[in-house]
Write a protein that holds these residues in place. Sequence first.
Motif, PDB file in Angstrom:
ATOM      1  N   SER A   1       5.783  -1.463  -0.412  1.00  0.00           N
ATOM      2  CA  SER A   1       6.192  -2.764   0.123  1.00  0.00           C
ATOM      3  C   SER A   1       7.294  -3.380  -0.740  1.00  0.00           C
ATOM      4  O   SER A   1       8.290  -3.903  -0.226  1.00  0.00           O
ATOM      5  CB  SER A   1       4.987  -3.709   0.184  1.00  0.00           C
TER       6      SER A   1
ATOM      7  N   ASN B   1       1.773  -5.330   3.304  1.00  0.00           N
ATOM      8  CA  ASN B   1       1.964  -6.714   2.893  1.00  0.00           C
ATOM      9  C   ASN B   1       1.403  -7.618   3.986  1.00  0.00           C
ATOM     10  O   ASN B   1       1.640  -7.377   5.169  1.00  0.00           O
ATOM     11  CB  ASN B   1       3.478  -6.955   2.723  1.00  0.00           C
TER      12      ASN B   1
ATOM     13  N   LYS C   1       1.243  -1.307  -1.766  1.00  0.00           N
ATOM     14  CA  LYS C   1       1.885  -2.428  -2.453  1.00  0.00           C
ATOM     15  C   LYS C   1       3.203  -1.993  -3.078  1.00  0.00           C
ATOM     16  O   LYS C   1       4.204  -2.709  -3.035  1.00  0.00           O
ATOM     17  CB  LYS C   1       0.951  -2.991  -3.525  1.00  0.00           C
TER      18      LYS C   1
END
Length: 586
Positions: A403, A284, A400
Amino acid sequence: MLRTHTCGELRLENIDKEVTLAGWVQRVRNKGGLIWVDLRDRYGVTQLIFEEGDADKSLLEKAASLGREFVVQAKGTVIERTSKNDKLPTGDIEVKASEIIILNKAKVPPFIIEDETDGGEDLRMKFRYLDLRRPNVRKKLQLRHRMMQETRRYMDVEGFMEVETPVLIKSTPEGARDFVVPSRINQGEFYALPQSPQTFKQLLMVSGFDRYFQIVKCFRDEDLRADRQPEFTQIDCEMSFVDQEDILQTFEGLIRHLFREVKGLELGEFARMDYSEAMRQYGNDKPDTRFEMKFVELNDVAQGQGFKVFDDAELVVGICAKGAATHTRKQLDALTDWVKRPQIGAKGLVYVKCNEDGSFKSSVDKFFDQQALAQWANKMGAAQGDLLLVLSGEENAVRKQLSELRLKLGEELGLRDKSDYKPLWVLDFPLLEWDEETHRYHAMHHPFTSPKIEDVELLASDPGRVRANAYDLVINGVEIGGGSIRIHDKQLQELMFKNLGFTEEEAKAQFGFLMEAFEYGAPPHGGIAFGFDRLCAIFGGTDSIRDYIAFPKNNSGRDVMIDSPSKISDDQLEELSIQLLKKKPL
Protein backbone atom coordinates in the motif's frame (compact mmCIF):
# COMPACT_ATOMS: atom_id res chain seq x y z
CA MET A 1 -12.50 54.96 12.28
CA LEU A 2 -8.82 55.42 11.51
CA ARG A 3 -9.44 54.56 7.84
CA THR A 4 -12.01 55.21 5.15
CA HIS A 5 -11.02 52.18 3.06
CA THR A 6 -9.04 48.97 3.47
CA CYS A 7 -5.79 48.30 1.63
CA GLY A 8 -7.51 45.83 -0.68
CA GLU A 9 -10.53 47.67 -2.04
CA LEU A 10 -9.42 50.77 -4.02
CA ARG A 11 -9.87 50.56 -7.82
CA LEU A 12 -9.86 52.83 -10.89
CA GLU A 13 -13.38 54.03 -10.07
CA ASN A 14 -11.95 55.59 -6.88
CA ILE A 15 -9.56 57.94 -8.78
CA ASP A 16 -9.44 61.51 -7.41
CA LYS A 17 -11.04 60.37 -4.15
CA GLU A 18 -9.56 61.53 -0.84
CA VAL A 19 -8.92 58.43 1.30
CA THR A 20 -7.40 57.41 4.61
CA LEU A 21 -5.69 54.02 4.92
CA ALA A 22 -4.14 52.25 7.91
CA GLY A 23 -1.95 49.17 8.08
CA TRP A 24 1.55 47.75 8.22
CA VAL A 25 4.48 48.83 6.07
CA GLN A 26 5.48 45.87 3.94
CA ARG A 27 8.17 47.51 1.82
CA VAL A 28 9.78 50.94 1.25
CA ARG A 29 11.50 51.82 -2.05
CA ASN A 30 13.43 55.08 -1.83
CA LYS A 31 14.65 56.70 -5.08
CA GLY A 32 15.68 59.95 -3.43
CA GLY A 33 13.05 62.42 -4.55
CA LEU A 34 10.54 59.59 -5.05
CA ILE A 35 9.45 57.11 -2.36
CA TRP A 36 6.99 54.23 -2.68
CA VAL A 37 5.53 52.48 0.36
CA ASP A 38 3.55 49.24 0.17
CA LEU A 39 0.90 49.35 2.88
CA ARG A 40 -0.66 46.04 3.92
CA ASP A 41 -3.67 45.01 5.99
CA ARG A 42 -5.80 41.88 6.18
CA TYR A 43 -7.53 42.77 2.91
CA GLY A 44 -4.58 43.43 0.62
CA VAL A 45 -1.78 45.83 -0.34
CA THR A 46 -1.98 49.41 -1.64
CA GLN A 47 0.98 51.40 -2.92
CA LEU A 48 1.56 54.90 -1.49
CA ILE A 49 3.66 57.40 -3.42
CA PHE A 50 5.59 60.40 -2.05
CA GLU A 51 7.07 62.82 -4.62
CA GLU A 52 9.48 65.64 -3.87
CA GLY A 53 7.60 68.26 -5.86
CA ASP A 54 4.22 67.36 -4.40
CA ALA A 55 5.11 66.86 -0.76
CA ASP A 56 6.91 68.94 1.82
CA LYS A 57 10.38 67.92 2.95
CA SER A 58 9.24 66.71 6.37
CA LEU A 59 6.74 64.32 4.77
CA LEU A 60 9.44 62.81 2.55
CA GLU A 61 11.75 62.47 5.54
CA LYS A 62 9.04 60.71 7.54
CA ALA A 63 8.31 58.34 4.65
CA ALA A 64 12.04 57.61 4.32
CA SER A 65 12.22 56.79 8.05
CA LEU A 66 9.57 54.07 7.88
CA GLY A 67 10.68 50.55 8.67
CA ARG A 68 9.16 47.20 7.84
CA GLU A 69 6.03 46.44 9.89
CA PHE A 70 5.63 50.00 11.20
CA VAL A 71 1.92 50.63 11.84
CA VAL A 72 0.89 53.80 10.03
CA GLN A 73 -2.08 55.88 8.96
CA ALA A 74 -1.86 57.54 5.54
CA LYS A 75 -4.06 60.18 3.91
CA GLY A 76 -4.02 61.12 0.23
CA THR A 77 -5.64 61.06 -3.18
CA VAL A 78 -6.20 57.99 -5.37
CA ILE A 79 -4.42 58.29 -8.75
CA GLU A 80 -3.85 55.94 -11.67
CA ARG A 81 -0.54 54.13 -11.65
CA THR A 82 1.73 54.72 -14.62
CA SER A 83 3.36 51.32 -14.14
CA LYS A 84 0.54 48.93 -13.31
CA ASN A 85 0.93 45.69 -11.33
CA ASP A 86 -1.41 43.00 -12.68
CA LYS A 87 -0.51 40.71 -9.75
CA LEU A 88 -2.35 42.95 -7.28
CA PRO A 89 -6.11 43.64 -7.23
CA THR A 90 -5.14 47.25 -6.38
CA GLY A 91 -2.42 47.29 -9.02
CA ASP A 92 -4.10 49.86 -11.28
CA ILE A 93 -3.99 52.65 -8.69
CA GLU A 94 -1.81 54.20 -6.00
CA VAL A 95 -2.39 56.81 -3.31
CA LYS A 96 -0.49 60.10 -3.58
CA ALA A 97 0.13 60.71 0.12
CA SER A 98 -0.46 64.11 1.73
CA GLU A 99 -0.05 62.99 5.34
CA ILE A 100 1.40 60.02 7.19
CA ILE A 101 1.15 59.28 10.90
CA ILE A 102 3.26 56.63 12.61
CA LEU A 103 0.87 54.82 14.96
CA ASN A 104 3.49 52.40 16.22
CA LYS A 105 7.09 51.59 15.38
CA ALA A 106 8.25 48.01 15.02
CA LYS A 107 11.45 46.04 15.48
CA VAL A 108 12.88 44.48 12.34
CA PRO A 109 10.95 41.19 12.09
CA PRO A 110 12.94 37.92 12.29
CA PHE A 111 11.77 36.86 8.82
CA ILE A 112 10.30 38.47 5.69
CA ILE A 113 6.53 38.77 6.03
CA GLU A 114 5.61 37.83 2.48
CA ASP A 115 4.40 34.64 0.78
CA GLU A 116 7.98 33.76 -0.16
CA THR A 117 9.52 34.09 3.29
CA ASP A 118 13.03 33.33 4.52
CA GLY A 119 11.78 32.00 7.86
CA GLY A 120 11.94 28.29 8.71
CA GLU A 121 8.99 26.51 10.33
CA ASP A 122 10.39 26.60 13.87
CA LEU A 123 11.07 30.33 13.67
CA ARG A 124 7.66 31.08 12.17
CA MET A 125 5.91 29.05 14.89
CA LYS A 126 7.78 30.96 17.59
CA PHE A 127 6.59 34.23 16.04
CA ARG A 128 3.24 32.89 14.86
CA TYR A 129 1.55 36.29 15.28
CA LEU A 130 3.93 37.60 12.59
CA ASP A 131 3.49 34.53 10.40
CA LEU A 132 -0.27 35.14 10.47
CA ARG A 133 0.31 38.46 8.73
CA ARG A 134 1.51 36.64 5.59
CA PRO A 135 -1.23 36.59 2.92
CA ASN A 136 -0.94 32.88 2.11
CA VAL A 137 -1.33 31.95 5.80
CA ARG A 138 -4.25 34.33 6.22
CA LYS A 139 -5.99 32.83 3.18
CA LYS A 140 -5.89 29.40 4.80
CA LEU A 141 -7.66 30.72 7.88
CA GLN A 142 -10.13 32.57 5.69
CA LEU A 143 -10.86 29.23 4.01
CA ARG A 144 -11.41 27.66 7.44
CA HIS A 145 -13.80 30.48 8.37
CA ARG A 146 -15.77 30.06 5.15
CA MET A 147 -16.07 26.30 5.62
CA MET A 148 -17.26 26.78 9.18
CA GLN A 149 -19.97 29.22 8.08
CA GLU A 150 -21.13 27.02 5.20
CA THR A 151 -21.25 23.97 7.48
CA ARG A 152 -23.52 25.83 9.89
CA ARG A 153 -25.68 27.05 7.01
CA TYR A 154 -26.21 23.55 5.60
CA MET A 155 -26.85 21.97 8.99
CA ASP A 156 -29.38 24.64 9.91
CA VAL A 157 -31.31 24.15 6.67
CA GLU A 158 -31.32 20.38 7.33
CA GLY A 159 -32.92 20.91 10.76
CA PHE A 160 -29.89 20.27 12.98
CA MET A 161 -29.59 22.09 16.31
CA GLU A 162 -26.14 23.22 17.48
CA VAL A 163 -25.66 22.21 21.12
CA GLU A 164 -22.50 22.70 23.21
CA THR A 165 -21.41 19.74 25.32
CA PRO A 166 -19.09 19.78 28.37
CA VAL A 167 -15.32 20.14 28.09
CA LEU A 168 -14.59 18.78 31.57
CA ILE A 169 -15.80 15.18 31.52
CA LYS A 170 -15.00 11.71 32.85
CA SER A 171 -11.94 9.74 31.77
CA THR A 172 -12.56 6.46 29.94
CA PRO A 173 -10.04 3.66 29.29
CA GLU A 174 -10.95 3.04 25.65
CA GLY A 175 -9.27 4.75 22.67
CA ALA A 176 -6.35 7.17 22.85
CA ARG A 177 -4.96 8.61 26.06
CA ASP A 178 -6.95 11.33 27.77
CA PHE A 179 -5.65 14.70 28.83
CA VAL A 180 -6.57 14.87 32.52
CA VAL A 181 -7.34 17.91 34.65
CA PRO A 182 -6.98 17.72 38.47
CA SER A 183 -9.89 18.94 40.55
CA ARG A 184 -9.00 21.34 43.37
CA ILE A 185 -12.37 21.02 45.07
CA ASN A 186 -12.58 17.23 44.78
CA GLN A 187 -8.99 16.42 45.69
CA GLY A 188 -7.51 13.25 44.28
CA GLU A 189 -10.07 13.20 41.46
CA PHE A 190 -9.65 14.24 37.86
CA TYR A 191 -11.63 15.49 34.91
CA ALA A 192 -10.67 14.51 31.37
CA LEU A 193 -10.80 16.64 28.25
CA PRO A 194 -13.13 14.99 25.68
CA GLN A 195 -11.72 12.89 22.86
CA SER A 196 -15.18 13.37 21.36
CA PRO A 197 -18.65 14.28 22.63
CA GLN A 198 -19.79 10.71 21.90
CA THR A 199 -21.82 9.85 25.01
CA PHE A 200 -23.30 13.34 25.29
CA LYS A 201 -24.62 13.34 21.75
CA GLN A 202 -26.19 9.95 22.34
CA LEU A 203 -27.82 11.34 25.49
CA LEU A 204 -29.16 14.23 23.40
CA MET A 205 -30.85 11.65 21.17
CA VAL A 206 -32.38 10.04 24.27
CA SER A 207 -33.50 13.58 25.18
CA GLY A 208 -35.43 13.80 21.94
CA PHE A 209 -33.29 16.45 20.21
CA ASP A 210 -33.47 14.36 17.03
CA ARG A 211 -30.77 16.20 15.02
CA TYR A 212 -27.67 17.58 16.75
CA PHE A 213 -24.40 19.03 15.52
CA GLN A 214 -21.48 20.89 16.99
CA ILE A 215 -18.21 22.28 15.66
CA VAL A 216 -16.25 21.19 18.69
CA LYS A 217 -12.71 21.05 20.10
CA CYS A 218 -11.51 17.55 21.01
CA PHE A 219 -8.32 16.39 22.73
CA ARG A 220 -6.13 13.29 22.44
CA ASP A 221 -2.80 12.73 24.15
CA GLU A 222 -1.10 10.80 21.36
CA ASP A 223 1.97 10.96 19.15
CA LEU A 224 1.84 13.81 16.66
CA ARG A 225 2.44 14.21 12.93
CA ALA A 226 1.52 16.56 10.10
CA ASP A 227 -2.18 15.62 10.17
CA ARG A 228 -2.52 15.22 13.95
CA GLN A 229 -2.62 17.73 16.82
CA PRO A 230 -3.27 17.24 20.55
CA GLU A 231 -6.31 19.52 20.19
CA PHE A 232 -8.35 19.40 17.02
CA THR A 233 -11.78 20.34 15.73
CA GLN A 234 -14.62 18.06 14.67
CA ILE A 235 -17.92 18.58 12.92
CA ASP A 236 -19.82 16.30 15.29
CA CYS A 237 -23.30 15.10 14.29
CA GLU A 238 -26.04 12.73 15.45
CA MET A 239 -29.54 11.84 14.15
CA SER A 240 -32.48 9.83 15.51
CA PHE A 241 -34.83 7.43 13.73
CA VAL A 242 -32.39 6.82 10.87
CA ASP A 243 -30.54 3.95 9.27
CA GLN A 244 -27.12 3.90 7.64
CA GLU A 245 -28.41 5.04 4.26
CA ASP A 246 -30.01 8.13 5.81
CA ILE A 247 -26.66 9.10 7.37
CA LEU A 248 -24.73 8.59 4.13
CA GLN A 249 -27.17 10.64 2.07
CA THR A 250 -27.36 13.51 4.58
CA PHE A 251 -23.61 13.96 4.98
CA GLU A 252 -22.80 13.29 1.36
CA GLY A 253 -25.02 16.34 0.94
CA LEU A 254 -22.89 18.34 3.40
CA ILE A 255 -19.66 17.55 1.55
CA ARG A 256 -21.25 18.37 -1.82
CA HIS A 257 -22.50 21.67 -0.37
CA LEU A 258 -19.03 22.60 0.90
CA PHE A 259 -17.34 21.82 -2.40
CA ARG A 260 -20.00 23.73 -4.32
CA GLU A 261 -20.07 26.84 -2.12
CA VAL A 262 -16.40 27.04 -1.11
CA LYS A 263 -14.57 25.69 -4.16
CA GLY A 264 -17.19 26.08 -6.88
CA LEU A 265 -16.95 22.37 -7.74
CA GLU A 266 -19.66 19.78 -8.30
CA LEU A 267 -18.47 16.42 -7.00
CA GLY A 268 -19.11 13.28 -8.99
CA GLU A 269 -20.21 9.92 -7.65
CA PHE A 270 -19.50 8.96 -4.04
CA ALA A 271 -18.26 5.43 -4.60
CA ARG A 272 -18.81 2.72 -1.96
CA MET A 273 -16.52 -0.12 -0.97
CA ASP A 274 -16.55 -2.77 1.76
CA TYR A 275 -13.67 -2.71 4.22
CA SER A 276 -12.66 -6.23 3.15
CA GLU A 277 -12.50 -5.14 -0.50
CA ALA A 278 -10.45 -2.06 0.37
CA MET A 279 -7.92 -4.15 2.26
CA ARG A 280 -7.76 -6.81 -0.48
CA GLN A 281 -7.39 -4.41 -3.41
CA TYR A 282 -5.45 -1.55 -1.78
CA GLY A 283 -4.07 -2.88 1.53
CA ASN A 284 -5.59 0.19 3.15
CA ASP A 285 -8.92 1.12 4.74
CA LYS A 286 -8.66 4.63 3.26
CA PRO A 287 -7.62 3.97 -0.35
CA ASP A 288 -6.72 6.73 -2.78
CA THR A 289 -8.95 5.91 -5.74
CA ARG A 290 -7.72 8.68 -8.04
CA PHE A 291 -5.67 5.97 -9.74
CA GLU A 292 -6.01 2.20 -10.24
CA MET A 293 -2.92 0.10 -9.53
CA LYS A 294 -4.99 -2.47 -7.60
CA PHE A 295 -3.37 -5.41 -5.84
CA VAL A 296 -3.19 -8.73 -7.69
CA GLU A 297 -2.47 -11.94 -5.71
CA LEU A 298 0.11 -14.14 -7.42
CA ASN A 299 0.50 -17.19 -5.15
CA ASP A 300 -0.89 -19.59 -7.79
CA VAL A 301 1.50 -18.45 -10.55
CA ALA A 302 4.57 -17.42 -8.52
CA GLN A 303 5.03 -20.19 -5.98
CA GLY A 304 6.48 -23.65 -6.55
CA GLN A 305 9.25 -22.47 -8.90
CA GLY A 306 12.14 -22.87 -6.47
CA PHE A 307 12.28 -19.23 -5.41
CA LYS A 308 12.34 -19.64 -1.63
CA VAL A 309 11.34 -16.02 -0.91
CA PHE A 310 8.01 -16.65 -2.65
CA ASP A 311 7.57 -20.30 -1.70
CA ASP A 312 7.83 -19.57 2.04
CA ALA A 313 5.52 -16.55 1.89
CA GLU A 314 1.93 -16.46 3.10
CA LEU A 315 1.13 -13.98 0.32
CA VAL A 316 2.75 -12.99 -2.98
CA VAL A 317 1.09 -9.84 -4.29
CA GLY A 318 1.90 -7.14 -6.84
CA ILE A 319 0.84 -3.98 -8.63
CA CYS A 320 1.09 -2.94 -12.27
CA ALA A 321 2.41 0.58 -12.94
CA LYS A 322 1.19 1.52 -16.40
CA GLY A 323 3.89 2.87 -18.74
CA ALA A 324 6.60 2.68 -16.06
CA ALA A 325 8.86 0.08 -17.72
CA THR A 326 11.18 2.97 -18.59
CA HIS A 327 12.33 3.04 -14.95
CA THR A 328 16.11 2.74 -14.86
CA ARG A 329 18.04 0.30 -12.70
CA LYS A 330 18.97 3.22 -10.47
CA GLN A 331 15.31 4.13 -9.98
CA LEU A 332 14.37 0.52 -9.25
CA ASP A 333 17.21 0.19 -6.74
CA ALA A 334 15.97 3.37 -5.06
CA LEU A 335 12.45 1.88 -4.79
CA THR A 336 13.93 -1.31 -3.33
CA ASP A 337 15.88 0.65 -0.73
CA TRP A 338 12.75 2.64 0.06
CA VAL A 339 10.57 -0.41 0.84
CA LYS A 340 13.40 -1.91 2.92
CA ARG A 341 13.46 1.08 5.26
CA PRO A 342 12.38 0.25 8.84
CA GLN A 343 9.27 2.42 8.41
CA ILE A 344 8.06 0.12 5.60
CA GLY A 345 9.74 -3.14 6.62
CA ALA A 346 9.85 -5.14 3.37
CA LYS A 347 12.76 -7.56 2.89
CA GLY A 348 13.07 -6.84 -0.80
CA LEU A 349 11.28 -5.95 -4.03
CA VAL A 350 10.85 -7.99 -7.22
CA TYR A 351 10.31 -6.15 -10.50
CA VAL A 352 9.34 -7.21 -14.01
CA LYS A 353 9.65 -4.91 -17.02
CA CYS A 354 7.21 -5.62 -19.85
CA ASN A 355 9.35 -4.63 -22.81
CA GLU A 356 7.97 -3.09 -26.00
CA ASP A 357 9.04 -6.14 -28.02
CA GLY A 358 6.89 -8.45 -25.88
CA SER A 359 9.77 -9.87 -23.83
CA PHE A 360 10.24 -9.55 -20.07
CA LYS A 361 13.19 -8.45 -17.97
CA SER A 362 13.01 -9.16 -14.24
CA SER A 363 15.10 -9.20 -11.09
CA VAL A 364 14.30 -12.94 -10.75
CA ASP A 365 15.18 -14.17 -14.25
CA LYS A 366 17.24 -16.91 -12.60
CA PHE A 367 14.09 -18.52 -11.21
CA PHE A 368 11.33 -17.60 -13.68
CA ASP A 369 11.44 -18.03 -17.46
CA GLN A 370 9.63 -15.88 -20.04
CA GLN A 371 6.56 -18.12 -19.99
CA ALA A 372 6.22 -17.82 -16.20
CA LEU A 373 6.63 -14.04 -16.30
CA ALA A 374 4.04 -13.87 -19.07
CA GLN A 375 1.60 -15.59 -16.69
CA TRP A 376 2.25 -12.87 -14.11
CA ALA A 377 1.72 -10.15 -16.69
CA ASN A 378 -1.48 -11.75 -17.95
CA LYS A 379 -2.92 -12.09 -14.47
CA MET A 380 -2.03 -8.47 -13.65
CA GLY A 381 -3.52 -7.11 -16.89
CA ALA A 382 -0.15 -5.72 -17.97
CA ALA A 383 0.67 -4.45 -21.45
CA GLN A 384 3.93 -3.67 -23.21
CA GLY A 385 5.67 -0.77 -21.47
CA ASP A 386 4.27 -1.57 -18.00
CA LEU A 387 6.21 -2.29 -14.82
CA LEU A 388 5.25 -5.02 -12.34
CA LEU A 389 6.32 -4.69 -8.71
CA VAL A 390 5.90 -7.64 -6.36
CA LEU A 391 6.26 -8.12 -2.59
CA SER A 392 5.86 -11.25 -0.47
CA GLY A 393 5.66 -12.22 3.17
CA GLU A 394 3.12 -12.38 6.01
CA GLU A 395 -0.26 -11.31 4.61
CA ASN A 396 -1.16 -8.34 6.79
CA ALA A 397 2.37 -6.93 6.78
CA VAL A 398 2.92 -7.28 3.04
CA ARG A 399 -0.40 -5.60 2.20
CA LYS A 400 0.58 -2.57 4.28
CA GLN A 401 4.01 -2.47 2.61
CA LEU A 402 2.55 -2.67 -0.89
CA SER A 403 0.00 0.00 0.00
CA GLU A 404 2.82 2.41 0.88
CA LEU A 405 4.67 1.53 -2.34
CA ARG A 406 1.51 2.08 -4.39
CA LEU A 407 1.05 5.57 -2.92
CA LYS A 408 4.69 6.45 -3.51
CA LEU A 409 4.52 5.34 -7.13
CA GLY A 410 1.26 7.22 -7.61
CA GLU A 411 3.00 10.38 -6.39
CA GLU A 412 6.09 9.84 -8.57
CA LEU A 413 4.02 9.13 -11.68
CA GLY A 414 1.84 12.23 -11.17
CA LEU A 415 -1.33 10.23 -10.54
CA ARG A 416 -2.30 12.02 -7.28
CA ASP A 417 -3.63 15.25 -8.75
CA LYS A 418 -4.66 17.54 -5.88
CA SER A 419 -7.26 19.24 -8.06
CA ASP A 420 -9.04 15.90 -8.62
CA TYR A 421 -11.37 14.75 -5.81
CA LYS A 422 -12.54 11.14 -5.46
CA PRO A 423 -14.86 10.65 -2.46
CA LEU A 424 -15.39 7.11 -1.20
CA TRP A 425 -17.54 5.56 1.52
CA VAL A 426 -15.82 2.59 3.17
CA LEU A 427 -18.43 0.34 4.80
CA ASP A 428 -18.80 -2.81 6.92
CA PHE A 429 -15.72 -2.52 9.11
CA PRO A 430 -14.98 -5.29 11.60
CA LEU A 431 -16.72 -4.52 14.88
CA LEU A 432 -13.80 -5.76 16.99
CA GLU A 433 -10.05 -6.18 16.53
CA TRP A 434 -7.80 -8.48 18.51
CA ASP A 435 -4.96 -6.95 20.51
CA GLU A 436 -1.96 -9.26 20.93
CA GLU A 437 -0.59 -7.28 23.87
CA THR A 438 -3.73 -7.34 26.04
CA HIS A 439 -5.03 -10.63 24.58
CA ARG A 440 -8.53 -9.31 24.20
CA TYR A 441 -10.77 -7.66 21.67
CA HIS A 442 -11.00 -3.86 21.36
CA ALA A 443 -13.70 -1.85 19.61
CA MET A 444 -12.44 -0.85 16.17
CA HIS A 445 -14.48 2.38 16.38
CA HIS A 446 -15.92 2.70 19.91
CA PRO A 447 -17.97 0.52 22.31
CA PHE A 448 -21.30 2.03 21.21
CA THR A 449 -21.10 0.95 17.57
CA SER A 450 -23.91 -1.38 16.54
CA PRO A 451 -23.08 -4.72 14.92
CA LYS A 452 -24.81 -5.69 11.70
CA ILE A 453 -28.09 -7.28 12.75
CA GLU A 454 -27.32 -10.44 10.77
CA ASP A 455 -23.99 -10.81 12.62
CA VAL A 456 -25.21 -10.39 16.21
CA GLU A 457 -25.30 -14.15 16.82
CA LEU A 458 -21.57 -14.34 15.99
CA LEU A 459 -20.72 -12.20 19.05
CA ALA A 460 -20.94 -15.33 21.20
CA SER A 461 -19.21 -17.78 18.83
CA ASP A 462 -16.85 -15.84 16.54
CA PRO A 463 -16.50 -12.16 17.57
CA GLY A 464 -13.73 -11.45 15.04
CA ARG A 465 -16.14 -12.05 12.13
CA VAL A 466 -18.78 -9.57 13.32
CA ARG A 467 -19.18 -6.59 11.02
CA ALA A 468 -19.97 -3.12 12.34
CA ASN A 469 -22.75 -0.88 11.14
CA ALA A 470 -19.99 1.67 10.58
CA TYR A 471 -18.77 3.87 7.76
CA ASP A 472 -15.85 6.17 6.94
CA LEU A 473 -15.74 8.91 4.31
CA VAL A 474 -12.43 9.01 2.46
CA ILE A 475 -11.30 11.65 -0.04
CA ASN A 476 -8.08 11.07 -2.02
CA GLY A 477 -6.70 8.60 0.49
CA VAL A 478 -7.48 10.74 3.54
CA GLU A 479 -10.11 9.73 6.07
CA ILE A 480 -12.11 12.90 6.69
CA GLY A 481 -14.96 11.44 8.68
CA GLY A 482 -16.34 8.35 10.31
CA GLY A 483 -19.33 7.18 12.25
CA SER A 484 -21.79 4.40 12.90
CA ILE A 485 -25.31 3.42 13.79
CA ARG A 486 -25.27 3.19 17.59
CA ILE A 487 -26.47 0.51 19.95
CA HIS A 488 -29.68 1.77 21.54
CA ASP A 489 -30.67 -1.43 23.32
CA LYS A 490 -29.38 -1.97 26.87
CA GLN A 491 -29.04 -5.76 26.53
CA LEU A 492 -27.02 -5.51 23.32
CA GLN A 493 -24.82 -2.83 24.87
CA GLU A 494 -24.17 -5.08 27.88
CA LEU A 495 -23.21 -7.91 25.49
CA MET A 496 -20.84 -5.55 23.69
CA PHE A 497 -19.15 -4.55 26.95
CA LYS A 498 -18.78 -8.22 27.84
CA ASN A 499 -17.04 -8.95 24.52
CA LEU A 500 -14.69 -6.02 25.16
CA GLY A 501 -13.62 -7.59 28.46
CA PHE A 502 -15.51 -5.27 30.82
CA THR A 503 -16.83 -6.76 34.02
CA GLU A 504 -20.34 -5.68 35.01
CA GLU A 505 -18.81 -3.47 37.68
CA GLU A 506 -16.37 -1.83 35.25
CA ALA A 507 -19.09 -1.19 32.67
CA LYS A 508 -21.37 0.32 35.31
CA ALA A 509 -18.57 2.52 36.70
CA GLN A 510 -17.61 3.85 33.29
CA PHE A 511 -20.91 3.98 31.41
CA GLY A 512 -23.66 3.37 33.95
CA PHE A 513 -25.21 6.77 33.20
CA LEU A 514 -25.65 5.84 29.53
CA MET A 515 -27.02 2.38 30.30
CA GLU A 516 -29.55 3.91 32.69
CA ALA A 517 -30.57 6.46 30.05
CA PHE A 518 -31.27 3.61 27.62
CA GLU A 519 -33.90 2.31 30.06
CA TYR A 520 -35.95 5.47 29.55
CA GLY A 521 -36.62 5.01 25.85
CA ALA A 522 -33.62 5.46 23.56
CA PRO A 523 -34.53 5.89 19.87
CA PRO A 524 -32.57 4.20 17.08
CA HIS A 525 -29.82 6.68 16.27
CA GLY A 526 -26.51 7.14 14.48
CA GLY A 527 -24.04 9.79 13.55
CA ILE A 528 -20.72 10.83 12.15
CA ALA A 529 -17.83 13.14 12.97
CA PHE A 530 -15.63 14.91 10.42
CA GLY A 531 -12.07 16.01 11.12
CA PHE A 532 -12.54 19.68 10.37
CA ASP A 533 -8.84 20.59 10.29
CA ARG A 534 -8.15 17.70 7.91
CA LEU A 535 -11.11 18.68 5.73
CA CYS A 536 -9.72 22.22 5.48
CA ALA A 537 -6.33 20.83 4.41
CA ILE A 538 -8.02 18.77 1.66
CA PHE A 539 -9.81 21.89 0.39
CA GLY A 540 -6.58 23.90 0.56
CA GLY A 541 -4.55 21.25 -1.27
CA THR A 542 -1.92 20.74 1.44
CA ASP A 543 -0.91 17.83 3.66
CA SER A 544 -0.42 19.58 7.00
CA ILE A 545 -3.39 20.58 9.15
CA ARG A 546 -1.19 23.05 11.05
CA ASP A 547 -1.57 25.57 8.23
CA TYR A 548 -5.29 25.81 9.00
CA ILE A 549 -4.99 26.26 12.77
CA ALA A 550 -4.30 29.77 14.04
CA PHE A 551 -1.96 28.69 16.85
CA PRO A 552 -0.84 25.07 16.31
CA LYS A 553 1.48 22.87 18.36
CA ASN A 554 4.74 21.43 16.98
CA ASN A 555 5.65 17.75 16.65
CA SER A 556 6.47 17.61 20.35
CA GLY A 557 3.06 18.95 21.30
CA ARG A 558 4.54 22.29 22.31
CA ASP A 559 3.39 25.81 21.64
CA VAL A 560 6.83 27.40 21.24
CA MET A 561 5.29 30.88 21.02
CA ILE A 562 3.91 30.90 24.59
CA ASP A 563 6.20 28.07 25.84
CA SER A 564 3.47 25.60 26.69
CA PRO A 565 3.20 23.11 28.36
CA SER A 566 5.10 24.61 31.30
CA LYS A 567 5.75 23.90 34.94
CA ILE A 568 3.42 25.28 37.58
CA SER A 569 4.36 26.64 40.98
CA ASP A 570 4.77 24.53 44.12
CA ASP A 571 1.85 26.43 45.64
CA GLN A 572 -0.42 25.36 42.80
CA LEU A 573 0.75 21.76 43.10
CA GLU A 574 0.10 21.79 46.83
CA GLU A 575 -3.36 23.27 46.34
CA LEU A 576 -4.15 20.42 43.94
CA SER A 577 -2.59 17.80 46.26
CA ILE A 578 -0.17 16.75 43.52
CA GLN A 579 3.29 15.48 44.35
CA LEU A 580 5.79 15.21 41.52
CA LEU A 581 8.16 12.26 41.52
CA LYS A 582 11.69 13.57 41.82
CA LYS A 583 14.48 11.82 39.96
CA LYS A 584 17.06 10.22 42.21
CA PRO A 585 20.63 11.52 41.77
CA LEU A 586 22.92 9.17 39.87
